[in-house]
Design an enzyme around this catalytic site. Structure first.
Site, PDB file in Angstrom:
ATOM      1  N   GLU A 202      -5.724  -8.109   0.837  1.00 47.70           N
ATOM      2  CA  GLU A 202      -6.389  -7.724   2.088  1.00 47.70           C
ATOM      3  C   GLU A 202      -7.849  -7.411   1.803  1.00 47.70           C
ATOM      4  O   GLU A 202      -8.165  -6.728   0.834  1.00 47.70           O
ATOM      5  CB  GLU A 202      -5.760  -6.470   2.726  1.00 47.70           C
ATOM      6  CG  GLU A 202      -4.395  -6.657   3.324  1.00 47.70           C
ATOM      7  CD  GLU A 202      -3.854  -5.365   3.932  1.00 47.70           C
ATOM      8  OE1 GLU A 202      -4.673  -4.500   4.341  1.00 47.70           O
ATOM      9  OE2 GLU A 202      -2.627  -5.214   3.980  1.00 47.70           O
TER      10      GLU A 202
ATOM     11  N   GLU B 217       0.794  -1.224   0.000  1.00 45.40           N
ATOM     12  CA  GLU B 217       0.000   0.000   0.000  1.00 45.40           C
ATOM     13  C   GLU B 217       0.834   1.284   0.000  1.00 45.40           C
ATOM     14  O   GLU B 217       0.738   2.105   0.932  1.00 45.40           O
ATOM     15  CB  GLU B 217      -0.948   0.019   1.200  1.00 45.40           C
ATOM     16  CG  GLU B 217      -2.136  -0.897   1.037  1.00 45.40           C
ATOM     17  CD  GLU B 217      -3.238  -0.607   2.064  1.00 45.40           C
ATOM     18  OE1 GLU B 217      -3.203   0.448   2.726  1.00 45.40           O
ATOM     19  OE2 GLU B 217      -4.137  -1.452   2.204  1.00 45.40           O
TER      20      GLU B 217
END
Length: 475
Positions: free
Chosen positions: A375, A174
């Protein structure tokens, strides 16, 4: 997802495509603790959490869920769950104290044990090299191009040491969250509020990814290599041209500047009126883009929620804390009042999961490698029933059921993203953890962690997923 619309665990398990991987995910800084064990040195998150007022409940990285000392129990619980894979990150400063020099034997021994336990339990390791925990010695962090080379060197070391036992490598996690929360808004470590002056951190993180890919492949790792980006579908708050332009701007700064260089080899074009904001990308060396855009074995996509954007500055308040810098932005986040929300206040909208996948398919088409959802999960205010000892987290079951079903439907023949080769989904998270700037106030886990005793208790969602995986395996 309402109970009357929700597929049973067994039905959902039987609907999983052949070979579809179901795993759980964690990050070292959020679960390991043991910050003073061995030669481990501080990371930027250790330093950030030690500053008064940075973390909502005043907690730190010192103990978290104590996975360092309890990993045997945690792997046993994963095995009982029936998980196919476990995504975890390497603690950079546990393995390479001060971010320099060779790997530390004691740090290596911990990950050796963890990898051995996973293999003995039949659980496939997915290893993230950098999940936000930079060494504090890198004073400028991702503002400094040299940090990209430091990550490349670290990747070479861990690739050589663990490359024979890791099935899948994720270079960085991320980068959008690191840039936006860590360098633009001051909500995450290292706590800078630079707004659009934070954009050099985008390029340096992506360059580190490319250098890590090169290093892993030069080390001869046997596993597949990819990256993890977080994607959010962006919608304008109204039909006004101003809202539409700001929604397009947010899509660029959250999604496209991180994915386009990796998958297309260039930064996205922006309207002329927005170009001055993106001067950091005006003269990027072609050789950098060649390093960043090397072919990957898979693409990791994190999905949590959509985003609604309106023109004009908004409040300084966010789920991660207060950032005065947010009031200086030309756009603001608007709520999705039509959807229920998680503990973080995030909209629960599985239908937008299909939108996210469809946007990725449309934008990247044939250059998109196989995809893993690295995720997906939700925080809720979970409590143990005093009489039964059970954590009845029905909201989490609904979230996971709805999102898993949405992902499978979207990528099935005839689905809105049928061109995507979707290989699996990792639930965030295996256990309740230390949730960055919100500390212990947000619980994402399938396992409840008592942060006083550190006892693990499987929640109803754990049992639900266990039933789904057993039904799948019986087909």
């Amino acid at each position: 997802m309402p109970l009357h619309n929700r597929p049973s665990a067994e039905a959902l398990g039987r609907s999983l495509p052949a070979g579809f991987v179901i795993g759980t995910a964690t990050a070292a800084a959020q679960i390991e603790g043991a910050t003073q064990v061995g030669r481990r040195t501080p990371s930027v998150w250790d330093a950030f959490s030690a500053e008064p007022g940075r973390v909502q409940d005043g907690s730190t990285t010192a103990v978290t869920a104590d996975h360092f000392h309890r990993h045997v129990e945690d792997v046993r619980l994963m095995s009982e769950l029936g998980a196919d894979a476990y995504r975890f990150s390497l603690g950079w400063t546990r393995l390479q104290p001060n971010g320099r020099g060779p790997l530390d034997p004691e740090g290596v021994a911990f990950y050796d044990r963890l990898l051995d336990e996973l293999h003995e339990s039949g659980i496939t390791p997915f290893v993230t090299i950098s999940h936000w925990d930079l060494p504090v010695e890198y004073e400028q962090g991702w503002l400094d191009r040299d940090t990209a080379h430091r990550l490349g060197e670290f990747a070479a070391l861990v690739g050589e040491r663990f490359g024979d036992r890791v099935d899948s490598w994720i270079t960085i996690n991320e980068p959008a969250t690191v840039t936006l929360n860590g360098y633009a808004l001051g909500l995450h470590a290292p706590g800078h509020s630079l707004l659009f002056d934070a954009l050099p951190t985008v390029h340096h993180q992506l360059l580190s990814h490319g250098l890590a890919v090169q290093a892993l492949r030069a080390a001869g790792v046997r596993g597949q290599v990819g990256i993890t980006n977080v994607h959010t579908p962006v919608v304008a708050a109204s039909g006004s041209p101003e809202d539409a332009m700001m929604a397009a701007l947010f899509d660029v700064v959250h999604n496209r500047v991180f994915a386009d260089p990796v998958l297309l080899g260039h930064y996205p074009q922006v309207p002329d009126e927005l170009a001055p904001m993106f001067g950091a990308f005006a003269e990027v060396p072609a050789e950098d883009l060649a390093v960043i855009s090397q072919p990957l074995d898979f693409y990791g996509l994190n999905y949590y929620m959509p985003t609604r954007i309106a023109a004009g500055a908004g409040s300084a308040e966010s789920p991660d804390g207060t950032s005065e810098a947010m009031t200086e932005l030309p756009f603001r986040l608007e709520p999705f009042d039509e959807f229920p929300t998680t503990g973080f206040g995030w909209p629960i909208s599985p239908e937008f999961f299909g939108t996210a996948l469809a946007e990725v398919q449309e934008r990247y088409g044939d250059v998109l490698p196989p995809v893993y959802i690295t995720e997906n999960g939700a925080s809720f205010a979970d409590e143990i029933d005093a009489e039964t000892g059970i954590v009845e987290d029905d909201e989490r079951i609904g979230y996971l059921a709805g999102h898993l079903e949405a992902a499978i439907t979207a990528t099935a023949p005839g689905g809105v993203a049928e061109g995507i080769d979707l290989r699996g989904l990792f639930v965030w998270s295996l256990m309740d953890n230390w949730e960055w700037a919100t500390g212990f106030t947000q619980r994402f886990g399938l396992l409840r962690v008592d942060f006083e005793t550190l006892e693990r208790t499987p929640k109803a969602s754990f049992n639900w997923l266990q039933s789904a995986l057993r039904a799948r395996d019986e087909v």
